[in-house]
Design a protein around this motif. Structure first.
Motif, PDB file in Angstrom:
ATOM      1  N   ALA A 158       0.823  -1.206   0.000  1.00 29.46           N
ATOM      2  CA  ALA A 158       0.000   0.000   0.000  1.00 29.46           C
ATOM      3  C   ALA A 158       0.860   1.261   0.000  1.00 29.46           C
ATOM      4  N   SER A 159       2.026   1.203   0.647  1.00 31.01           N
ATOM      5  CA  SER A 159       2.872   2.387   0.773  1.00 31.01           C
ATOM      6  C   SER A 159       3.386   2.893  -0.568  1.00 31.01           C
ATOM      7  N   GLU A 160       3.413   2.021  -1.576  1.00 37.28           N
ATOM      8  CA  GLU A 160       3.904   2.400  -2.897  1.00 37.28           C
ATOM      9  C   GLU A 160       2.771   2.733  -3.863  1.00 37.28           C
ATOM     10  N   ALA A 161       1.527   2.667  -3.411  1.00 34.95           N
ATOM     11  CA  ALA A 161       0.373   2.760  -4.311  1.00 34.95           C
ATOM     12  C   ALA A 161      -0.448   4.020  -4.109  1.00 34.95           C
ATOM     13  N   GLN A 162       0.173   5.068  -3.595  1.00 33.67           N
ATOM     14  CA  GLN A 162      -0.572   6.296  -3.317  1.00 33.67           C
ATOM     15  C   GLN A 162      -0.752   7.144  -4.562  1.00 33.67           C
ATOM     16  N   SER A 163      -1.921   7.731  -4.691  1.00 36.31           N
ATOM     17  CA  SER A 163      -2.182   8.724  -5.726  1.00 36.31           C
ATOM     18  C   SER A 163      -3.141   9.751  -5.141  1.00 36.31           C
ATOM     19  N   TYR A 164      -3.161  10.944  -5.711  1.00 37.80           N
ATOM     20  CA  TYR A 164      -4.099  11.954  -5.252  1.00 37.80           C
ATOM     21  C   TYR A 164      -4.506  12.844  -6.404  1.00 37.80           C
ATOM     22  N   ASP A 165      -5.611  13.541  -6.233  1.00 39.11           N
ATOM     23  CA  ASP A 165      -6.103  14.458  -7.256  1.00 39.11           C
ATOM     24  C   ASP A 165      -6.766  15.648  -6.598  1.00 39.11           C
ATOM     25  N   ILE A 166      -6.841  16.735  -7.336  1.00 34.17           N
ATOM     26  CA  ILE A 166      -7.546  17.939  -6.908  1.00 34.17           C
ATOM     27  C   ILE A 166      -8.417  18.394  -8.067  1.00 34.17           C
ATOM     28  N   VAL A 167      -9.696  18.611  -7.791  1.00 40.88           N
ATOM     29  CA  VAL A 167     -10.651  19.029  -8.814  1.00 40.88           C
ATOM     30  C   VAL A 167     -11.186  20.420  -8.459  1.00 40.88           C
ATOM     31  N   ALA A 168     -11.110  21.331  -9.414  1.00 41.50           N
ATOM     32  CA  ALA A 168     -11.708  22.666  -9.255  1.00 41.50           C
ATOM     33  C   ALA A 168     -12.688  22.859 -10.399  1.00 41.50           C
ATOM     34  N   ASP A 175     -32.401  28.880 -15.698  1.00 44.36           N
ATOM     35  CA  ASP A 175     -33.692  29.061 -15.047  1.00 44.36           C
ATOM     36  C   ASP A 175     -34.579  27.832 -15.213  1.00 44.36           C
ATOM     37  N   SER A 176     -34.373  27.085 -16.292  1.00 50.09           N
ATOM     38  CA  SER A 176     -35.154  25.879 -16.548  1.00 50.09           C
ATOM     39  C   SER A 176     -34.789  24.727 -15.612  1.00 50.09           C
ATOM     40  N   GLY A 177     -33.651  24.858 -14.925  1.00 50.01           N
ATOM     41  CA  GLY A 177     -33.167  23.774 -14.073  1.00 50.01           C
ATOM     42  C   GLY A 177     -32.074  22.952 -14.714  1.00 50.01           C
ATOM     43  N   ASN A 178     -31.863  23.084 -16.029  1.00 50.18           N
ATOM     44  CA  ASN A 178     -30.785  22.385 -16.702  1.00 50.18           C
ATOM     45  C   ASN A 178     -29.440  22.948 -16.257  1.00 50.18           C
ATOM     46  N   MET A 179     -28.407  22.075 -16.244  1.00 49.08           N
ATOM     47  CA  MET A 179     -27.107  22.467 -15.724  1.00 49.08           C
ATOM     48  C   MET A 179     -25.981  22.015 -16.628  1.00 49.08           C
ATOM     49  N   ILE A 180     -24.929  22.830 -16.669  1.00 47.29           N
ATOM     50  CA  ILE A 180     -23.717  22.471 -17.379  1.00 47.29           C
ATOM     51  C   ILE A 180     -22.532  22.959 -16.564  1.00 47.29           C
ATOM     52  N   GLY A 181     -21.460  22.196 -16.558  1.00 46.91           N
ATOM     53  CA  GLY A 181     -20.326  22.551 -15.719  1.00 46.91           C
ATOM     54  C   GLY A 181     -19.001  22.352 -16.431  1.00 46.91           C
ATOM     55  N   PHE A 182     -18.006  23.100 -15.989  1.00 50.49           N
ATOM     56  CA  PHE A 182     -16.654  23.021 -16.529  1.00 50.49           C
ATOM     57  C   PHE A 182     -15.672  22.943 -15.364  1.00 50.49           C
ATOM     58  N   GLY A 183     -14.561  22.248 -15.571  1.00 46.66           N
ATOM     59  CA  GLY A 183     -13.588  22.145 -14.494  1.00 46.66           C
ATOM     60  C   GLY A 183     -12.230  21.706 -14.989  1.00 46.66           C
ATOM     61  N   VAL A 184     -11.286  21.670 -14.040  1.00 45.42           N
ATOM     62  CA  VAL A 184      -9.927  21.210 -14.304  1.00 45.42           C
ATOM     63  C   VAL A 184      -9.546  20.219 -13.218  1.00 45.42           C
ATOM     64  N   ALA A 185      -8.971  19.095 -13.623  1.00 43.23           N
ATOM     65  CA  ALA A 185      -8.539  18.065 -12.689  1.00 43.23           C
ATOM     66  C   ALA A 185      -7.025  17.925 -12.738  1.00 43.23           C
ATOM     67  N   TYR A 186      -6.387  18.029 -11.574  1.00 45.74           N
ATOM     68  CA  TYR A 186      -4.960  17.751 -11.455  1.00 45.74           C
ATOM     69  C   TYR A 186      -4.817  16.354 -10.869  1.00 45.74           C
ATOM     70  N   LEU A 187      -4.190  15.446 -11.598  1.00 43.55           N
ATOM     71  CA  LEU A 187      -4.109  14.039 -11.214  1.00 43.55           C
ATOM     72  C   LEU A 187      -2.649  13.639 -11.015  1.00 43.55           C
ATOM     73  N   ASN A 188      -2.287  13.283  -9.800  1.00 40.34           N
ATOM     74  CA  ASN A 188      -0.950  12.777  -9.493  1.00 40.34           C
ATOM     75  C   ASN A 188      -1.100  11.290  -9.203  1.00 40.34           C
ATOM     76  N   ASP A 189      -0.945  10.482 -10.259  1.00 37.91           N
ATOM     77  CA  ASP A 189      -1.201   9.055 -10.146  1.00 37.91           C
ATOM     78  C   ASP A 189       0.051   8.319  -9.696  1.00 37.91           C
ATOM     79  N   ILE A 190      -0.028   6.992  -9.652  1.00 35.56           N
ATOM     80  CA  ILE A 190       1.063   6.188  -9.121  1.00 35.56           C
ATOM     81  C   ILE A 190       2.369   6.433  -9.873  1.00 35.56           C
ATOM     82  N   ASP A 191       2.305   6.582 -11.192  1.00 34.51           N
ATOM     83  CA  ASP A 191       3.546   6.759 -11.948  1.00 34.51           C
ATOM     84  C   ASP A 191       3.473   7.877 -12.984  1.00 34.51           C
ATOM     85  N   GLU A 192       2.487   8.764 -12.909  1.00 32.63           N
ATOM     86  CA  GLU A 192       2.422   9.875 -13.841  1.00 32.63           C
ATOM     87  C   GLU A 192       1.550  10.996 -13.305  1.00 32.63           C
TER      88      GLU A 192
END
Length: 314
Positions: A158-168, A175-192
């Motif tokens: 487990a100690s070698e398998a850490q990854s983390y991400d941050i989403v903004a 007004d109709s209730g319909n929704m659309i969204g945009f964002g950016v994800a920073y992904l620090n995975d196990i090896d990239e």
């Protein structure tokens, strides 16, 4: 070829696939903010069981059958009329039942079992995260969510398998209730490490029909689109297609396996009580492959699958 080198275009596609896995984090928070507060339930518990048929790997004798148990818990605490804070934890047990493993010859699967060829049978995946939501007005909502995860096979630590991400992200509600969204994800995975933009949506076509990203924990995964029809307050059905990606460490030397596949599915949903929701899935996985540390991609045959997803709110 069943066992092939990864191309630059495949690597770019994988970045997009990883990013869309984070869509529900933003979308669910914004949708929850629009719901009436008279029956507000801050705590959520969910369990999902997923099973697939056996599938040939690398067009050879090797077969793989998978079962997954997904457990998650979360809560959302309103701080005032504009701010809320969320917490979530989860554990997944992914069982891989290998049969007739072939480690030599043209259709071998040796890259999946590392340098010593040691067989791995299950993956443990632990995750925890927090989220901060800001509702500026009736139209705009903003979201920030860091998360940490450990995903590793029984042949790794487990100690070698850490990854983390941050989403903004930001979500706009019409007004109709319909929704659309945009964002950016920073992904620090196990090896990239990578940073990728993404899009989320929920569009209510009429009082019965809706088009949205799938949010349930079932085997559909969050990436893709689902067209759903609501019969009444208790029953609904959905049909969709989405992309699944799972990534985990199999050796402490940094050897990582990533499964990528598409699934088309039919979902039946039942609101049993105001607190209990049940979703049953039947689907078909296709165009699947298992990638090994950016070096090899082994094809996986199509297969049927079924899932049961139960969520309890209180």
């Amino acid at each position: 070829m069943a066992n092939r080198e990864l191309s630059p275009s495949s690597a770019k596609l994988r970045l997009l696939k990883s990013a869309v896995l984070l869509l529900p984090l933003m979308s669910c928070a914004a949708i929850a903010a629009d719901k009436p507060s008279q029956e507000y339930k801050p705590f959520r518990l969910s369990v999902a069981q997923i099973s697939t048929q056996s599938a040939e790997v690398a067009n050879g004798n090797t077969e793989l059958q998978r079962d997954s148990l997904l457990l998650s818990a979360g809560m959302n605490v309103p701080l005032n009329q504009q701010w809320s804070l969320g917490f979530r934890v989860g554990y997944d047990r992914l069982d891989y039942d290998w049969r007739n493993i072939t480690l030599t010859g043209a259709n071998n699967v040796a890259p999946l079992f590392g340098t010593d060829g040691q067989n791995w049978d299950h993956i443990n995946r632990y995750r925890a995260g927090v989220s901060l939501n800001y509702r500026m007005d009736k139209h705009w909502a903003f979201f920030l969510a860091p998360q940490i995860q450990y995903a590793y096979a029984d042949t790794a630590s487990a100690s070698e398998a850490q990854s983390y991400d941050i989403v903004a992200s930001a979500m706009y509600a019409f007004d109709s209730g319909n929704m659309i969204g945009f964002g950016v994800a920073y992904l620090n995975d196990i090896d990239e490490v990578r940073t990728v933009p993404y899009l989320a949506m929920r569009w209510q076509i009429d009082e019965h029909w809706a088009l949205a990203n799938p949010f349930q924990a079932g085997f559909s995964g969050p990436a893709g689109l689902e067209l759903s029809y609501r019969f009444n307050s208790d029953w609904n059905v959905g049909f969709g297609s989405s992309r699944r990606t799972e990534r985990f460490l199999i050796e402490d030397d940094g050897t990582v396996v990533e499964t990528n596949e598409w699934v088309s599915y039919l979902r039946g949903g039942w609101q049993a009580t105001p607190a209990l929701t049940v979703n049953l899935y039947a689907g078909y996985y296709f165009d699947g492959e298992l990638e090994v540390t950016d070096q090899a991609a082994l094809e996986m045959d199509s297969q049927g699958a079924a899932a049961l997803d139960i969520e309890f709110k209180f």
